[in-house]
Design an enzyme around this catalytic site. Structure first.
Site, mmCIF file in Angstrom:
data_model
loop_
_atom_site.group_PDB
_atom_site.id
_atom_site.type_symbol
_atom_site.label_atom_id
_atom_site.label_comp_id
_atom_site.label_asym_id
_atom_site.label_seq_id
_atom_site.Cartn_x
_atom_site.Cartn_y
_atom_site.Cartn_z
ATOM 1 N N LYS A 2 -24.364 -31.194 -10.745
ATOM 2 C CA LYS A 2 -25.112 -31.244 -12.002
ATOM 3 C C LYS A 2 -25.556 -32.677 -12.247
ATOM 4 C CE LYS A 2 -25.088 -30.103 -16.915
ATOM 5 N NZ LYS A 2 -24.374 -29.431 -18.032
ATOM 6 N N ASP A 62 -22.720 -25.481 -28.361
ATOM 7 C CA ASP A 62 -23.889 -24.891 -27.696
ATOM 8 C C ASP A 62 -23.475 -23.577 -27.047
ATOM 9 O OD1 ASP A 62 -26.515 -24.727 -26.967
ATOM 10 O OD2 ASP A 62 -26.402 -26.189 -25.340
#
Length: 409
Positions: free
Chosen positions: A121, A226
């Site tokens: 990532k 989130d």
């Protein structure tokens, strides 16, 4: 931007010294003077050759209309520095296809020397905000080291630290394996993003499990911030019969939580807002996608607060702060993400944004941009020496850097 590692095999020791020098100088300079690059690298007058080579492939860039001669590290340059660190540690051997892209990150499949696949990532805070690059520069001048590199590093450090703490306490998250600069290497999970799933056998059961996960996070002193269908993976496990004479086949769905840069403490000033938003995101998705509406209105933040530290669990918001990701870092990152518009509301249709090299940097010596190779995987080459040759599936001799992971393993 697309990560392309094929130029790594052409960089020599002086090039790496120069690239590292630009990174070091960026801590105190938005544009690092050429003389300072030579001083930090120890190359002095010989640094110009490496500067030219790095600029041609977009690892550093010269700012247009700058008041002095200097260069700035690009995301590509920072990517290469991180990859070089992983190469030295033997965390990453080859790079595969990109499997995901967010407003502020890229996700790729990589593999180690044994061929085991992992996930890389890459945090790219500020990518979307480069559309208003002048406003961002005005903002950056008001901060000490508050630039996109520093904030992307903080985002990666925060995610790695929280993921480690959650994993150690039994939360269903990927296994964090390594972290360098603005990047993280984690385990690859064979699962589907929940947003891609059209139906589930028992939506009430999955909904209850997700709500319980939100409550359990609160028990440990955390709010995801989130928690939605973009950041939940669903892992399918088959159990029971085969669907024939052995009885009906049973499908077990296990939710896996990902993406933690927006995670906050239950003591945060806006904790109730983030908690309610997490709950409501799941409710809206289940109503819209699975036509499931829960009977109860809750859970409510005031009730979740009562469970903080219950049963003697350790508050992870406190332990993470003590482990290295300080409260000061958290405030800096949160302030930056608010200013550039990263508030946890994920838009899957959002444009990827203008890259900094497209708008604000010029190439050295008139170098031409090389075309991208679609869906290609590369072996990360050593920093120096002749490139090893290999054979592709058609029997052709090609540089080993151009072999796919699937072919190599």
């Amino acid at each position: 931007m697309k990560l392309d590692s094929k130029h790594m095999r052409y960089l020599n020791a002086d090039d790496w010294k120069t690239l590292t020098a630009v990174e070091t100088g960026s801590r105190n300079h938005e544009v690092v003077p050429t003389a300072l690059i030579g001083q930090i690298s120890g190359l002095r007058g010989q640094v110009h050759r490496s500067i030219s080579a790095l600029a041609k492939i977009g690892l550093i860039g010269r700012l247009k209309n700058a008041s002095y001669d200097g260069y700035r590290l690009t995301y590509g340059g920072l990517d290469y520095l991180a990859l070089n660190t992983y190469r030295k540690r033997k965390d990453v051997y080859s790079i595969g296809n990109q499997i995901g892209v967010g407003k502020e990150s890229d996700i790729l499949v990589v593999a180690d020397e044994q061929g085991f696949q992992r996930v890389l990532k890459i945090h790219r805070l500020g990518r979307i905000s480069f559309r208003t690059v002048k406003a961002n520069r005005d903002y950056l001048r008001k901060r000490n080291a508050g630039n996109w590199m520093y904030m992307s590093r903080l985002a990666a450090l925060k995610e790695f630290t929280f993921m480690t703490a959650l994993r150690e306490n039994g939360f269903p998250v990927p296994e964090p394996l390594a972290q360098s600069r603005h990047t993280i290497v984690m385990s690859l999970i064979n699962a589907f993003p929940m947003r891609q799933i059209a139906s589930v056998p028992n939506p009430a059961s999955l909904y209850a499990e997700l709500i319980q996960m939100i409550l359990r996070l609160a028990q440990y002193g955390l709010i995801h911030g989130d928690f939605n269908e973009f950041n939940i993976l669903i892992k399918e496990t088959k159990a029971g019969g085969t669907g024939t004479e052995d009885g009906p086949e049973k499908l077990i769905l296990t939710p896996i939580l990902i993406d933690f840069p927006q995670m906050v403490s239950v003591d945060h000033a806006n904790a109730e807002f983030y908690f309610d938003r997490d709950v409501n995101c799941i409710k809206r998705f289940f109503e819209r996608r699975f036509h499931f509406t829960p009977d109860e209105k809750g859970p409510h933040f005031k009730d979740a607060r009562k469970s903080i530290g219950k049963d003697g669990v350790q508050r992870l918001d406190v332990s993470v702060e003590a482990s290295g990701f300080s409260r000061k870092m958290a405030k800096e990152l949160e302030s930056y993400m608010e200013d550039i518009g990263v508030d946890g509301d994920r838009d899957p249709n959002a444009a990827r944004g203008d890259e900094e090299s497209d708008n604000d940097f010029e190439e050295e010596d008139g170098g031409e941009e090389e075309p991208e190779v679609a869906d290609e995987s590369y072996i990360i080459p050593s920093a120096s020496g002749d490139e090893e040759m290999g054979t592709d599936k058609f029997g052709n001799e090609v540089p080993i850097s151009q072999l796919r992971i699937s072919e190599k393993t």
